[in-house]
Design a protein around this motif. Structure first.
Motif, PDB file in Angstrom:
ATOM      1  N   GLU A 242      10.936  32.545   8.252  1.00  0.00           N
ATOM      2  CA  GLU A 242      10.507  31.544   8.650  1.00  0.00           C
ATOM      3  C   GLU A 242      11.048  30.748   7.772  1.00  0.00           C
ATOM      4  O   GLU A 242      11.817  30.788   6.470  1.00  0.00           O
ATOM      5  CB  GLU A 242       9.495  31.087   7.321  1.00  0.00           C
ATOM      6  CG  GLU A 242       9.072  31.191   5.949  1.00  0.00           C
ATOM      7  CD  GLU A 242       7.872  31.168   5.760  1.00  0.00           C
ATOM      8  OE1 GLU A 242       6.539  30.511   6.274  1.00  0.00           O
ATOM      9  OE2 GLU A 242       8.060  30.805   4.547  1.00  0.00           O
ATOM     10  N   ARG A 274      11.289  37.904  13.011  1.00  0.00           N
ATOM     11  CA  ARG A 274      10.288  38.604  12.519  1.00  0.00           C
ATOM     12  C   ARG A 274      10.474  40.024  13.790  1.00  0.00           C
ATOM     13  O   ARG A 274      10.326  40.107  14.712  1.00  0.00           O
ATOM     14  CB  ARG A 274       9.207  38.302  13.440  1.00  0.00           C
ATOM     15  CG  ARG A 274       9.138  37.498  11.689  1.00  0.00           C
ATOM     16  CD  ARG A 274       7.024  36.332  12.026  1.00  0.00           C
ATOM     17  NE  ARG A 274       7.249  34.917  11.178  1.00  0.00           N
ATOM     18  CZ  ARG A 274       6.180  33.939  11.451  1.00  0.00           C
ATOM     19  NH1 ARG A 274       5.784  34.603  11.878  1.00  0.00           N
ATOM     20  NH2 ARG A 274       7.001  32.599  10.180  1.00  0.00           N
ATOM     21  N   CYS A 286       8.187  36.348  19.848  1.00  0.00           N
ATOM     22  CA  CYS A 286       9.354  36.871  19.907  1.00  0.00           C
ATOM     23  C   CYS A 286      10.235  37.301  18.455  1.00  0.00           C
ATOM     24  O   CYS A 286       9.562  37.287  17.922  1.00  0.00           O
ATOM     25  CB  CYS A 286      10.548  35.420  20.209  1.00  0.00           C
ATOM     26  SG  CYS A 286      10.165  34.600  22.024  1.00  0.00           S
ATOM     27  N   PHE A 289      13.437  33.644  16.903  1.00  0.00           N
ATOM     28  CA  PHE A 289      12.976  31.755  17.845  1.00  0.00           C
ATOM     29  C   PHE A 289      12.648  31.059  16.987  1.00  0.00           C
ATOM     30  O   PHE A 289      14.001  31.366  16.265  1.00  0.00           O
ATOM     31  CB  PHE A 289      11.340  32.435  17.510  1.00  0.00           C
ATOM     32  CG  PHE A 289      10.649  32.578  15.936  1.00  0.00           C
ATOM     33  CD1 PHE A 289      10.383  34.058  16.133  1.00  0.00           C
ATOM     34  CD2 PHE A 289       9.477  32.244  15.883  1.00  0.00           C
ATOM     35  CE1 PHE A 289       9.417  34.566  14.808  1.00  0.00           C
ATOM     36  CE2 PHE A 289       9.218  32.575  14.684  1.00  0.00           C
ATOM     37  CZ  PHE A 289       9.085  33.751  13.919  1.00  0.00           C
ATOM     38  N   GLU A 293       8.909  22.768  11.404  1.00  0.00           N
ATOM     39  CA  GLU A 293       8.476  22.977  10.131  1.00  0.00           C
ATOM     40  C   GLU A 293       8.509  21.476   9.408  1.00  0.00           C
ATOM     41  O   GLU A 293       9.545  21.197   8.553  1.00  0.00           O
ATOM     42  CB  GLU A 293       8.664  23.809   9.372  1.00  0.00           C
ATOM     43  CG  GLU A 293       8.224  25.425  10.312  1.00  0.00           C
ATOM     44  CD  GLU A 293       8.266  26.162   9.118  1.00  0.00           C
ATOM     45  OE1 GLU A 293       6.916  27.064   8.975  1.00  0.00           O
ATOM     46  OE2 GLU A 293       9.236  27.402   8.439  1.00  0.00           O
ATOM     47  N   GLN A 412       0.573  26.403  16.698  1.00  0.00           N
ATOM     48  CA  GLN A 412       1.492  25.397  15.676  1.00  0.00           C
ATOM     49  C   GLN A 412      -0.170  25.941  14.506  1.00  0.00           C
ATOM     50  O   GLN A 412      -1.239  26.061  14.642  1.00  0.00           O
ATOM     51  CB  GLN A 412       1.285  24.063  15.894  1.00  0.00           C
ATOM     52  CG  GLN A 412       2.060  23.070  14.870  1.00  0.00           C
ATOM     53  CD  GLN A 412       2.067  22.029  15.554  1.00  0.00           C
ATOM     54  OE1 GLN A 412       1.408  21.401  16.024  1.00  0.00           O
ATOM     55  NE2 GLN A 412       2.744  21.274  14.320  1.00  0.00           N
ATOM     56  N   LEU A 453       5.089  24.317  13.891  1.00  0.00           N
ATOM     57  CA  LEU A 453       5.867  25.144  14.872  1.00  0.00           C
ATOM     58  C   LEU A 453       6.136  25.632  15.604  1.00  0.00           C
ATOM     59  O   LEU A 453       7.488  25.613  15.341  1.00  0.00           O
ATOM     60  CB  LEU A 453       5.335  23.242  15.882  1.00  0.00           C
ATOM     61  CG  LEU A 453       5.076  23.462  16.833  1.00  0.00           C
ATOM     62  CD1 LEU A 453       4.638  24.060  18.127  1.00  0.00           C
ATOM     63  CD2 LEU A 453       5.641  22.223  18.132  1.00  0.00           C
TER      64      LEU A 453
HETATM   65  N1  GAP Z   1       5.625  28.619   7.270  1.00  0.00           N
HETATM   66  C1  GAP Z   1       4.364  29.156   7.896  1.00  0.00           C
HETATM   67  C2  GAP Z   1       4.499  30.082   8.846  1.00  0.00           C
HETATM   68  O1  GAP Z   1       5.858  30.609   9.505  1.00  0.00           O
HETATM   69  P1  GAP Z   1       3.319  31.088  11.124  1.00  0.00           P
HETATM   70  O2  GAP Z   1       1.872  31.078  11.314  1.00  0.00           O
HETATM   71  O3  GAP Z   1       3.355  32.558  10.665  1.00  0.00           O
HETATM   72  O4  GAP Z   1       3.499  30.312   9.783  1.00  0.00           O
HETATM   73  C3  GAP Z   1       4.162  29.032  12.295  1.00  0.00           C
HETATM   74  O5  GAP Z   1       4.154  30.637  11.896  1.00  0.00           O
HETATM   75  C4  GAP Z   1       4.116  29.228  13.732  1.00  0.00           C
HETATM   76  O6  GAP Z   1       5.669  29.678  14.156  1.00  0.00           O
HETATM   77  C5  GAP Z   1       3.208  29.831  14.413  1.00  0.00           C
HETATM   78  O7  GAP Z   1       2.234  28.382  15.315  1.00  0.00           O
HETATM   79  C6  GAP Z   1       4.543  29.939  16.241  1.00  0.00           C
HETATM   80  O8  GAP Z   1       4.326  28.705  16.756  1.00  0.00           O
HETATM   81  C7  GAP Z   1       5.562  30.251  15.956  1.00  0.00           C
HETATM   82  N2  GAP Z   1       6.050  31.750  15.679  1.00  0.00           N
HETATM   83  C8  GAP Z   1       5.350  32.733  14.956  1.00  0.00           C
HETATM   84  N3  GAP Z   1       5.864  33.881  14.959  1.00  0.00           N
HETATM   85  C9  GAP Z   1       6.079  33.610  16.471  1.00  0.00           C
HETATM   86  C10 GAP Z   1       7.066  34.714  17.516  1.00  0.00           C
HETATM   87  N4  GAP Z   1       6.983  36.149  16.870  1.00  0.00           N
HETATM   88  N5  GAP Z   1       7.371  34.219  18.720  1.00  0.00           N
HETATM   89  C11 GAP Z   1       7.347  32.959  18.645  1.00  0.00           C
HETATM   90  N6  GAP Z   1       7.051  31.755  17.756  1.00  0.00           N
HETATM   91  C12 GAP Z   1       6.062  32.232  16.251  1.00  0.00           C
END
Ligand code: GAP
Length: 597
Positions: A242, A274, A286, A289, A293, A412, A453
């Motif tokens: 993140e 991730r 993905c 990505f 934030e 988000q 987001l």
């Molecule tokens: N800092 C907080 C955080 O990372 P999260 O809910 O794990 O929180 C936030 O991720 C946002 O990042 C998600 O709402 C999504 O929009 C995006 N996101 C998270 N994992 C993702 C993935 N594997 N592929 C694409 N977008 C992703």
């Protein structure tokens, strides 16, 4: 059926609704989004009703069965989508009039037009990694630029750009090494591979077939790497999962340098990684990505001074209580549709459904950002995280959800992280993270809200909500907001004669000082218009016979195909006004009568 006007955040939106009786209740169901313009909405509604009467429509059955994209099969997914699209002989009305496409169909469109490709496709691709083509990179950059302008260019927010690889202690302190853990599971019945939270083990059933899951053990989705070329001397580090943590680690420096006083926010846009167990659904999940934030810091008890701004912002709200009652009523998707309530965010906060004024404020702001850029308000709702699904750091979390073709999904996140992160970094780094408040007292601020987001998910929203198939034109029209459109204008000489080409090239040279503008002289003018429509190009500038006489050119507006004749020396200023300020193109010149679309 009837047209309904909704005013959301000061803008009017038109919908086609239908009412029907269920028991002793009359229920109103939304059939289709009709746009922002009353006249266009009436025409569109007429068209839809006529087609439905003729029995062509399939509007409520429009969901086409969709196969999740398998992580090991990434190279085949666009071929699959190709085949599916060909097999689907007749488009439903949804495809023709609005954005209800399957995710595979969108992936296919994106690949064909140069928006997104599987990464390294010539070698079979790699699950969860995507390359953005010549149009995709522009759209993605425009999304990030608009996000930055809206969120950072205000008096209480500054931005940073942290490093992707940092001292691994950052991730120990943040809890990611220990607690950012999922459980890999495989469905005993259908073999579906997925991940679940620890608390869901033994409870959660397979979403595809309701079969039981077998656990394959815990895994941490952080990618590891070696820093230093000689193995013995190197350090194991992580690719950040993140962007948020660098904001916390740099917090003291940023506050001192920027001289911001509480309340304030620090924003960041950048790559996150991730190692997802099953990356799927095109860009939705993905392995690499980007995130946009903000960590918004307050001193305990500080009131939000902007609550007046959220009055009248209506959105579907789905809190923990509503989710529990929907579950009790079984058949989750149907009951979740009716259990969520349309609410004014100010009221939702006043009734303590949303606990803090700050949370309600940031949710409203993010929703406003999407709507300002042309997203369909009908596809959004907010959902509270239930007590057993919150992240290890969160006190209260809401998600802004979007109605993707595969169902409501997180777009988000809005977590209240309290002072968890600063406390952790203070403890692990032995550095004091407190700052002085207005009265000169040392305080450790709380993150009252973290709007977070994913750029790729925002990308999907804008693609879905702008994709229209125009039957009269016989092509797709990508009605992207001009601010987001990858190409702002296409310049055409009406015939390939030297004087027309010369004039077109001069226009191009001037406009390119400021905008991404393309030159297109191949094929008929009609063909060039459809190419521009499909790329989402809002304006087509044509140099014709009259241009040579009076130094004017015509501009054709993508959304209604109408044309206006304007003075060539004013083109750049007109584009500035239309793109940046949303001005009406037709006030800059005389409408042209033409039979060419
Ligand atoms: N800092 C907080 C955080 O990372 P999260 O809910 O794990 O929180 C936030 O991720 C946002 O990042 C998600 O709402 C999504 O929009 C995006 N996101 C998270 N994992 C993702 C993935 N594997 N592929 C694409 N977008 C992703």
């Amino acid at each position: 059926m009837y047209i309904v006007k909704k005013n959301i955040a000061g803008h009017d939106y038109y919908y086609l609704n239908k009412s029907f009786r269920k028991g002793d209740k009359v229920i109103s169901k939304n059939i289709s989004y009709l746009g922002k313009d009353k006249k266009e909405a009436e025409e569109k509604a007429k068209e839809i009703i006529e087609k439905m009467e003729k029995g062509i429509s399939n509007i409520n059955k429009g969901k086409i069965e969709q196969k999740d994209m398998d992580e090991n099969n990434i190279a085949n997914e666009t071929e699959e989508a190709d085949k599916k699209a060909l097999e689907k002989k007749e488009l439903t009305i949804d495809d023709k009039t609005s954005s209800i496409l399957t995710i595979e169909e969108l992936a296919n469109f994106c690949k064909k037009k140069g928006f997104v490709y599987p990464s390294g496709e010539i070698y079979g691709g790699l699950g969860g990694f995507w390359d953005f083509g010549h149009l995709g990179v522009e759209l993605k950059n425009n999304i990030k630029k608009e996000w930055w302008k809206f969120h950072v260019y205000r008096e209480d927010v500054v931005g940073i750009d942290g490093s992707i690889i940092t001292n691994p202690k950052v991730w120990e302190a943040s809890g990611h090494v220990k607690s950012f853990v999922d459980v890999a599971v495989v469905c005993k019945k259908c073999g579906n591979k997925t991940k679940i939270d620890k608390h869901e083990v033994g409870k959660k059933k397979c979403e595809k077939c309701q079969g039981e899951f077998a656990s394959k053990g815990e895994f941490n989705p952080m990618f590891t790497t070696q820093v230093g070329p000689i193995k013995e001397d190197s350090v194991q580090a992580y690719l950040r999962p993140e962007t948020a943590q660098l904001i916390f680690a740099d917090f003291k420096l940023v506050q001192e340098n920027s001289r911001l006083q509480l309340p304030f926010g620090i924003a960041q846009v950048g790559k996150s990684f991730r190692n997802e167990l099953s990356p799927r659904e095109f860009l939705f999940r993905c392995r690499e990505f980007e995130q946009m934030e903000i960590e918004y810091f307050i001193e305990e008890g500080m009131k939000c001074p902007y609550t007046e701004e959220i009055k009248g912002v209506n959105i579907l709200v789905y809190d923990e209580k509503m989710q529990k009652s929907a579950k009790e009523k079984e058949g989750s998707e149907q009951s979740s549709e009716s259990a969520a309530e349309l609410m004014d965010l100010y009221e939702a906060w006043k009734k303590s459904i949303i606990k803090t004024d700050w949370h309600a404020y940031w949710i409203a702001k993010e929703y406003e950002w999407f709507l300002n850029l042309g997203a369909n308000p009908n596809n959004f709702r907010i959902r509270q995280h239930c007590s057993d699904e919150k992240s290890h750091y969160a006190v209260d979390t809401w998600d802004l959800e979007y109605k993707f073709p595969m169902g409501w999904r997180e777009l988000q996140g809005f977590a209240n992280r309290s002072n968890y992160d600063l406390t952790q970094h203070q403890e692990y780094s032995k550095q004091n993270m407190e700052i002085l408040n207005k009265d000169g007292k040392k305080v450790l601020p709380n993150v009252v809200c973290e709007p977070s987001l994913g750029v790729e998910r925002a990308f999907l929203v804008f693609m879905f909500d702008s994709y229209f198939y125009d039957e009269k034109r016989g092509n797709v029209v990508l009605k992207l907001n001009p601010k987001l459109a990858p190409v702002k204008a296409a310049v055409f000489p009406i015939v390939k004669r030297p004087e027309y080409i010369k004039m077109s090239e001069e226009i191009l040279k001037d406009l390119r000082k400021e905008f991404n503008v393309v030159y297109d002289k191949s094929g008929s003018v009609g063909r060039r218009y459809s190419r521009a429509d499909e790329n989402g190009t809002p304006m087509c500038i044509t140099v014709d016979e009259q241009s040579l006489k009076d130094n004017t050119a015509t501009i054709r507006w993508r959304d209604n195909t109408e044309q206006v004749r304007v003075k060539i020396p004013e083109l750049r200023e007109i584009m500035r006004k239309v793109i940046n300020e949303g001005a009406d193109l037709f006030k800059f010149g005389k409408k042209v009568n033409t039979r060419v679309k």
